[in-house]
Design a protein around this motif. Structure first.
Motif, PDB file in Angstrom:
ATOM      1  N   ASP A   3      -6.158  -0.043 -12.228  1.00 56.83           N
ATOM      2  CA  ASP A   3      -5.621   0.986 -11.345  1.00 56.83           C
ATOM      3  C   ASP A   3      -6.280   0.978  -9.981  1.00 56.83           C
ATOM      4  N   THR A   4      -7.360   0.209  -9.840  1.00 54.49           N
ATOM      5  CA  THR A   4      -8.052   0.151  -8.559  1.00 54.49           C
ATOM      6  C   THR A   4      -8.187  -1.298  -8.091  1.00 54.49           C
ATOM      7  N   PRO A  22      -7.165   2.845  -4.653  1.00 59.16           N
ATOM      8  CA  PRO A  22      -6.064   2.909  -5.625  1.00 59.16           C
ATOM      9  C   PRO A  22      -5.108   1.739  -5.440  1.00 59.16           C
ATOM     10  N   ARG A  23      -4.668   1.181  -6.550  1.00 58.86           N
ATOM     11  CA  ARG A  23      -3.682   0.093  -6.474  1.00 58.86           C
ATOM     12  C   ARG A  23      -2.389   0.645  -5.882  1.00 58.86           C
ATOM     13  N   PRO A  24      -1.858   0.031  -4.836  1.00 57.28           N
ATOM     14  CA  PRO A  24      -0.643   0.561  -4.192  1.00 57.28           C
ATOM     15  C   PRO A  24       0.547   0.612  -5.151  1.00 57.28           C
ATOM     16  N   LYS A  25       1.334   1.659  -5.005  1.00 56.37           N
ATOM     17  CA  LYS A  25       2.582   1.784  -5.757  1.00 56.37           C
ATOM     18  C   LYS A  25       3.664   1.029  -4.992  1.00 56.37           C
ATOM     19  N   ILE A  26       4.295   0.083  -5.640  1.00 59.20           N
ATOM     20  CA  ILE A  26       5.276  -0.766  -4.971  1.00 59.20           C
ATOM     21  C   ILE A  26       6.693  -0.262  -5.234  1.00 59.20           C
ATOM     22  N   GLY A  27       7.432  -0.060  -4.130  1.00 55.76           N
ATOM     23  CA  GLY A  27       8.809   0.391  -4.226  1.00 55.76           C
ATOM     24  C   GLY A  27       9.784  -0.749  -4.001  1.00 55.76           C
ATOM     25  N   GLU A  75       3.615  -8.359  -7.237  1.00 53.81           N
ATOM     26  CA  GLU A  75       4.735  -7.435  -7.432  1.00 53.81           C
ATOM     27  C   GLU A  75       5.600  -7.464  -6.181  1.00 53.81           C
ATOM     28  N   PRO A 130      -1.464   2.100   2.600  1.00 54.78           N
ATOM     29  CA  PRO A 130      -2.335   2.351   1.444  1.00 54.78           C
ATOM     30  C   PRO A 130      -3.713   1.679   1.555  1.00 54.78           C
ATOM     31  N   TYR A 141      -1.636  -5.222   0.396  1.00 50.63           N
ATOM     32  CA  TYR A 141      -0.331  -4.590   0.493  1.00 50.63           C
ATOM     33  C   TYR A 141       0.574  -5.379   1.434  1.00 50.63           C
TER      34      TYR A 141
END
Length: 371
Positions: A3-4, A22-27, A75, A130, A141
């Motif tokens: 998660d990191t 924090p691991r970036p949330k990918i959209g 990702e 991020p 990122y």
């Protein structure tokens, strides 16, 4: 999946800390790069010392350095995958600048002048979400506007990571300098970008390539000759040669069609560049001087009808052509690479390239965050 993400953060001149983010949330429109290797250039050294960047202006902002990132798509969102033409597992090189892609500059191919940049890889502060904008991190990122270039997965990571210095050699010598078949080229400075310029000029069919360096650069000058330089000039020490007079002798007074000035922080080579260029020749200035005012003999420019160009970064065309050179495997680029470091050794890696580690002879140095 952690998660990191661990990253090296420059918080002040000569101070780098390893932090977790924090691991970036990918959209659907962005992505995440697993960084294999990130090369180090002279500007990284000067930023580390506080001579360039926000610290030099008295307002240091913590950031993740690393503007030559290369790695594997970890990702990627559906729309981003279609736009970039990539999928998870693909290897890509990433450009520094993140332009808007919609303003007049971008739409007319001048995206490096974009006034609406949404960030820059390797220099954007960590307070811009991020945070993971630089290549000295396990993962970086990828913004919706990032520019990616596919690169052969079978190449060693440290060789693939040379896309940026080779791109500089291509752009500065060929695109800015206009080097053509049979031209005489003078390259002031034998660092990795000077050596990359030798490769680019030889590939373009230059007639005579001359490279300068310090006595301490003997190993670099030897490599310059191996890559295609016809003559090398040592500019200091007991065997120092006068650059301008030596060029005059080597060219029977014709002087150089194109001169590339690539030396960091030095003023003297600027004058040498102007005096060593032929009447109507081209001088490309790429060696950063830390914001100092450099004496400039404008009469020389006028009376010799010189074209003087400032070299800014590496663009899409130069990156693609450089990657083509790397993938051709025509040159022994492994001889350029001298040092590989882990993420925890980022400061040592920068100091090594900066010549601060006794007994080392660095040329191309890279950080491998996931090694």
């Amino acid at each position: 999946m952690a998660d990191t993400v661990r990253a090296a953060v420059q918080v002040a001149p000569r101070k780098i800390e390893i932090r977790e983010f924090p691991r970036p949330k990918i959209g659907p429109d962005d992505g995440l790069l697993r960084v294999e290797a990130n090369g180090i250039c002279g500007s990284d050294v000067e930023i580390y010392k506080g001579h360039l960047g926000s610290a030099s202006k008295g307002d240091p902002k913590p950031f993740v350095p690393g503007h030559e990132p290369m790695g594997i798509i970890e990702e990627v969102g559906e729309r981003a995958a279609a736009r970039w033409g990539v999928k998870p597992g693909d290897r890509v090189a990433v450009e520094i600048i993140v332009p808007c892609h919609s303003c007049r500059k971008c739409l007319t191919g001048q995206y490096q002048s974009c006034p609406n940049r949404t960030g820059s890889h390797g220099v954007t502060p960590v307070d811009v979400a991020p945070s993971l904008w630089g290549g000295f991190a396990e993962y970086m990122y990828l913004s919706p506007n990032s520019i990616l270039h596919p690169i052969d997965k079978t190449l060693p990571a440290e060789i693939a990571a040379m896309f940026n210095p080779l791109g500089a050699g291509v752009r500065w010598a060929l695109h800015y300098g206009g080097v053509r078949l049979g031209d005489t080229v003078l390259i002031l400075g034998s660092g990795q970008r000077g050596l990359a310029a030798v490769i680019a000029c030889r590939a373009a069919g230059a007639g005579k390539i001359i490279v300068t360096g310090l006595a301490a650069d003997a190993h670099k000058l030897a490599l310059a000759r191996e890559f295609g330089a016809d003559h090398t000039i040592v500019v200091d020490g007991d065997d120092a040669q006068d650059t301008v007079e030596t060029v005059r002798e080597l060219t029977d007074g014709e002087m150089a069609d194109t001169v590339l000035e690539l030396t960091p922080m030095a003023a003297g080579p600027i004058t040498d560049a102007l005096l060593a260029a032929r009447h109507g020749g081209t001088v490309v200035l790429a060696g950063l001087k830390g914001g100092r005012e450099i004496p400039l003999k404008t009469d020389v420019i006028i009376n010799r009808a010189l074209t003087v160009k400032g070299a800014f970064g590496v663009d899409n065309r130069a990156n693609r052509e450089a990657i083509g050179i790397i993938e051709s495997r025509r040159y022994p680029l492994e001889k350029l690479h001298t040092h590989s470091f882990t993420l925890d050794e980022t400061a040592l890696a920068i100091e090594t390239l900066g010549g601060e580690v006794p007994g080392e002879a660095p040329i191309h140095v890279s950080v491998h965050p996931n090694s």
